[in-house]
Motif scaffolding. Structure first.
Motif, PDB file in Angstrom:
ATOM      1  N   GLY A  16     -16.987 112.088 115.144  1.00  0.00           N
ATOM      2  CA  GLY A  16     -16.613 113.069 116.150  1.00  0.00           C
ATOM      3  C   GLY A  16     -15.822 112.461 117.289  1.00  0.00           C
ATOM      4  N   GLY A  17     -15.151 111.317 117.032  1.00  0.00           N
ATOM      5  CA  GLY A  17     -14.367 110.663 118.073  1.00  0.00           C
ATOM      6  C   GLY A  17     -15.254 110.040 119.127  1.00  0.00           C
ATOM      7  N   SER A  18     -16.027 110.834 119.822  1.00  0.00           N
ATOM      8  CA  SER A  18     -16.896 110.339 120.888  1.00  0.00           C
ATOM      9  C   SER A  18     -18.288 110.001 120.364  1.00  0.00           C
ATOM     10  N   GLY A  19     -18.508 110.221 119.084  1.00  0.00           N
ATOM     11  CA  GLY A  19     -19.812 109.935 118.507  1.00  0.00           C
ATOM     12  C   GLY A  19     -20.715 111.149 118.426  1.00  0.00           C
ATOM     13  N   GLU A  20     -20.214 112.314 118.827  1.00  0.00           N
ATOM     14  CA  GLU A  20     -21.067 113.504 118.827  1.00  0.00           C
ATOM     15  C   GLU A  20     -21.557 113.875 117.425  1.00  0.00           C
ATOM     16  N   ARG A  21     -20.796 113.519 116.395  1.00  0.00           N
ATOM     17  CA  ARG A  21     -21.215 113.829 115.026  1.00  0.00           C
ATOM     18  C   ARG A  21     -22.551 113.151 114.710  1.00  0.00           C
ATOM     19  N   LEU A  22     -22.802 112.013 115.317  1.00  0.00           N
ATOM     20  CA  LEU A  22     -24.033 111.275 115.061  1.00  0.00           C
ATOM     21  C   LEU A  22     -25.269 111.984 115.609  1.00  0.00           C
ATOM     22  N   ALA A  23     -25.077 112.980 116.442  1.00  0.00           N
ATOM     23  CA  ALA A  23     -26.203 113.730 117.006  1.00  0.00           C
ATOM     24  C   ALA A  23     -26.651 114.871 116.091  1.00  0.00           C
ATOM     25  N   HIS A  24     -25.886 115.171 115.039  1.00  0.00           N
ATOM     26  CA  HIS A  24     -26.246 116.256 114.123  1.00  0.00           C
ATOM     27  C   HIS A  24     -27.500 115.901 113.344  1.00  0.00           C
ATOM     28  N   SER A  25     -28.290 116.907 113.029  1.00  0.00           N
ATOM     29  CA  SER A  25     -29.574 116.683 112.360  1.00  0.00           C
ATOM     30  C   SER A  25     -29.427 116.041 110.980  1.00  0.00           C
ATOM     31  N   ASP A  26     -28.310 116.294 110.290  1.00  0.00           N
ATOM     32  CA  ASP A  26     -28.170 115.747 108.939  1.00  0.00           C
ATOM     33  C   ASP A  26     -27.912 114.244 108.913  1.00  0.00           C
ATOM     34  N   VAL A  27     -27.615 113.647 110.051  1.00  0.00           N
ATOM     35  CA  VAL A  27     -27.416 112.192 110.100  1.00  0.00           C
ATOM     36  C   VAL A  27     -28.453 111.511 110.992  1.00  0.00           C
ATOM     37  N   ARG A  28     -29.443 112.262 111.413  1.00  0.00           N
ATOM     38  CA  ARG A  28     -30.457 111.725 112.318  1.00  0.00           C
ATOM     39  C   ARG A  28     -31.137 110.490 111.729  1.00  0.00           C
ATOM     40  N   HIS A  29     -31.397 110.520 110.422  1.00  0.00           N
ATOM     41  CA  HIS A  29     -32.111 109.411 109.788  1.00  0.00           C
ATOM     42  C   HIS A  29     -31.180 108.454 109.061  1.00  0.00           C
ATOM     43  N   GLY A  30     -29.875 108.611 109.266  1.00  0.00           N
ATOM     44  CA  GLY A  30     -28.934 107.668 108.676  1.00  0.00           C
ATOM     45  C   GLY A  30     -27.786 108.350 107.972  1.00  0.00           C
ATOM     46  N   PHE A  31     -26.823 107.543 107.617  1.00  0.00           N
ATOM     47  CA  PHE A  31     -25.645 108.031 106.918  1.00  0.00           C
ATOM     48  C   PHE A  31     -25.051 106.881 106.127  1.00  0.00           C
ATOM     49  N   LEU A  32     -24.177 107.218 105.197  1.00  0.00           N
ATOM     50  CA  LEU A  32     -23.537 106.247 104.339  1.00  0.00           C
ATOM     51  C   LEU A  32     -22.036 106.449 104.431  1.00  0.00           C
ATOM     52  N   LEU A  33     -21.317 105.378 104.666  1.00  0.00           N
ATOM     53  CA  LEU A  33     -19.863 105.409 104.641  1.00  0.00           C
ATOM     54  C   LEU A  33     -19.422 104.690 103.375  1.00  0.00           C
ATOM     55  N   ASP A  34     -18.636 105.338 102.562  1.00  0.00           N
ATOM     56  CA  ASP A  34     -18.185 104.755 101.300  1.00  0.00           C
ATOM     57  C   ASP A  34     -16.726 104.347 101.429  1.00  0.00           C
ATOM     58  N   GLY A  35     -16.464 103.050 101.347  1.00  0.00           N
ATOM     59  CA  GLY A  35     -15.087 102.567 101.391  1.00  0.00           C
ATOM     60  C   GLY A  35     -14.525 102.398 102.793  1.00  0.00           C
ATOM     61  N   PHE A  36     -15.349 102.508 103.786  1.00  0.00           N
ATOM     62  CA  PHE A  36     -14.908 102.292 105.162  1.00  0.00           C
ATOM     63  C   PHE A  36     -15.998 101.541 105.888  1.00  0.00           C
ATOM     64  N   PRO A  37     -15.626 100.590 106.672  1.00  0.00           N
ATOM     65  CA  PRO A  37     -14.287 100.093 106.976  1.00  0.00           C
ATOM     66  C   PRO A  37     -13.755  99.187 105.866  1.00  0.00           C
ATOM     67  N   ARG A  38     -12.441  99.052 105.835  1.00  0.00           N
ATOM     68  CA  ARG A  38     -11.785  98.190 104.849  1.00  0.00           C
ATOM     69  C   ARG A  38     -11.242  96.916 105.472  1.00  0.00           C
ATOM     70  N   THR A  39     -11.143  96.895 106.796  1.00  0.00           N
ATOM     71  CA  THR A  39     -10.607  95.722 107.491  1.00  0.00           C
ATOM     72  C   THR A  39     -11.498  95.385 108.679  1.00  0.00           C
ATOM     73  N   VAL A  40     -11.365  94.160 109.173  1.00  0.00           N
ATOM     74  CA  VAL A  40     -12.152  93.753 110.340  1.00  0.00           C
ATOM     75  C   VAL A  40     -11.793  94.600 111.568  1.00  0.00           C
ATOM     76  N   PRO A  41     -10.518  94.903 111.825  1.00  0.00           N
ATOM     77  CA  PRO A  41     -10.231  95.795 112.967  1.00  0.00           C
ATOM     78  C   PRO A  41     -10.904  97.163 112.833  1.00  0.00           C
ATOM     79  N   GLN A  42     -10.955  97.706 111.628  1.00  0.00           N
ATOM     80  CA  GLN A  42     -11.656  98.972 111.421  1.00  0.00           C
ATOM     81  C   GLN A  42     -13.151  98.793 111.666  1.00  0.00           C
ATOM     82  N   ALA A  43     -13.701  97.652 111.257  1.00  0.00           N
ATOM     83  CA  ALA A  43     -15.124  97.379 111.489  1.00  0.00           C
ATOM     84  C   ALA A  43     -15.411  97.310 112.982  1.00  0.00           C
ATOM     85  N   ARG A  44     -14.527  96.699 113.728  1.00  0.00           N
ATOM     86  CA  ARG A  44     -14.709  96.615 115.183  1.00  0.00           C
ATOM     87  C   ARG A  44     -14.632  97.998 115.822  1.00  0.00           C
ATOM     88  N   GLU A  45     -13.715  98.822 115.345  1.00  0.00           N
ATOM     89  CA  GLU A  45     -13.595 100.200 115.854  1.00  0.00           C
ATOM     90  C   GLU A  45     -14.868 100.985 115.558  1.00  0.00           C
TER      91      GLU A  45
END
Length: 146
Positions: A16-45
Motif C-alpha cells: 500500500g505504498g505507506s504500508g497500510e496493506r499490512l494492516a489488513h486482516s488477511d495479512v495479520r499473521h503473515g504473508f508470502l512474496l513470491d519472486g520478490f525481491p529480486r535484487t538487493v536494492p529491492q530488498a532494501r526498499e
C-alpha cells in the motif's frame, strides 16, 4: 522493467505504498512474496516499507534442486522457447543474480530441497518455518532450523 519501477509497483501493490496493506486482516499473521525481491536494492526498499510499519521479514525461502532436475522439469512444460541450452543459460544467469540477494538475507535464509514427490516438497517449507519460529531456545545446541 527497471528496478525503480518494480520497487514502486511492489511497494504500492503489496504494502500500500505507506504500508497500510499490512494492516489488513488477511495479512495479520503473515504473508508470502513470491519472486520478490529480486535484487538487493529491492530488498532494501522492502525492508524500508516494512520497517515504516514496524514489521520485518521473518524468513526467506530458497527452493533448490540440481540443475539437471530443473532442466528436465522445464523441458517437460513443452514450451517452444524452452530448449536445454536456453534453460541452462537462464539457470546460470539466475545463480549469478541471486547470489548477492541470498547473501543479503543469509541470517534469515531457509533452504528447501525441492526434489521428490510434490507432497513432500510442499510440506518441507512448512516444517522449516515451524522449526524456525520455534526459536533457538527450542532447538538442540548447535541445531540449525534448516
Amino acid at each position: 522493467m527497471s528496478d525503480a519501477v518494480v520497487d514502486s509497483n511492489v511497494s504500492e501493490r503489496c504494502c500500500g505504498g505507506s504500508g497500510e496493506r499490512l494492516a489488513h486482516s488477511d495479512v495479520r499473521h503473515g504473508f508470502l512474496l513470491d519472486g520478490f525481491p529480486r535484487t538487493v536494492p529491492q530488498a532494501r526498499e522492502l525492508t524500508a516499507v516494512l520497517g515504516a510499519t514496524g514489521s520485518a521479514l521473518d524468513a526467506v525461502l530458497e527452493f533448490t534442486a540440481p540443475e539437471d532436475v530443473v532442466v528436465a522439469r522445464l523441458l517437460g512444460r513443452g514450451r517452444p522457447d524452452d530448449s536445454e541450452d536456453v534453460i541452462r543459460c537462464r539457470q546460470q544467469v539466475y545463480a549469478q543474480q541471486a547470489a548477492p540477494l541470498l547473501a543479503h538475507y543469509a541470517a534469515i535464509l531457509l533452504t528447501v530441497r525441492a526434489v521428490g514427490p510434490v507432497e513432500d516438497i510442499t510440506e518441507r517449507p512448512w516444517r522449516l518455518c515451524r522449526r524456525w519460529n520455534a526459536g533457538p531456545g527450542d532447538r538442540a545446541p548447535g541445531q540449525s532450523p534448516r
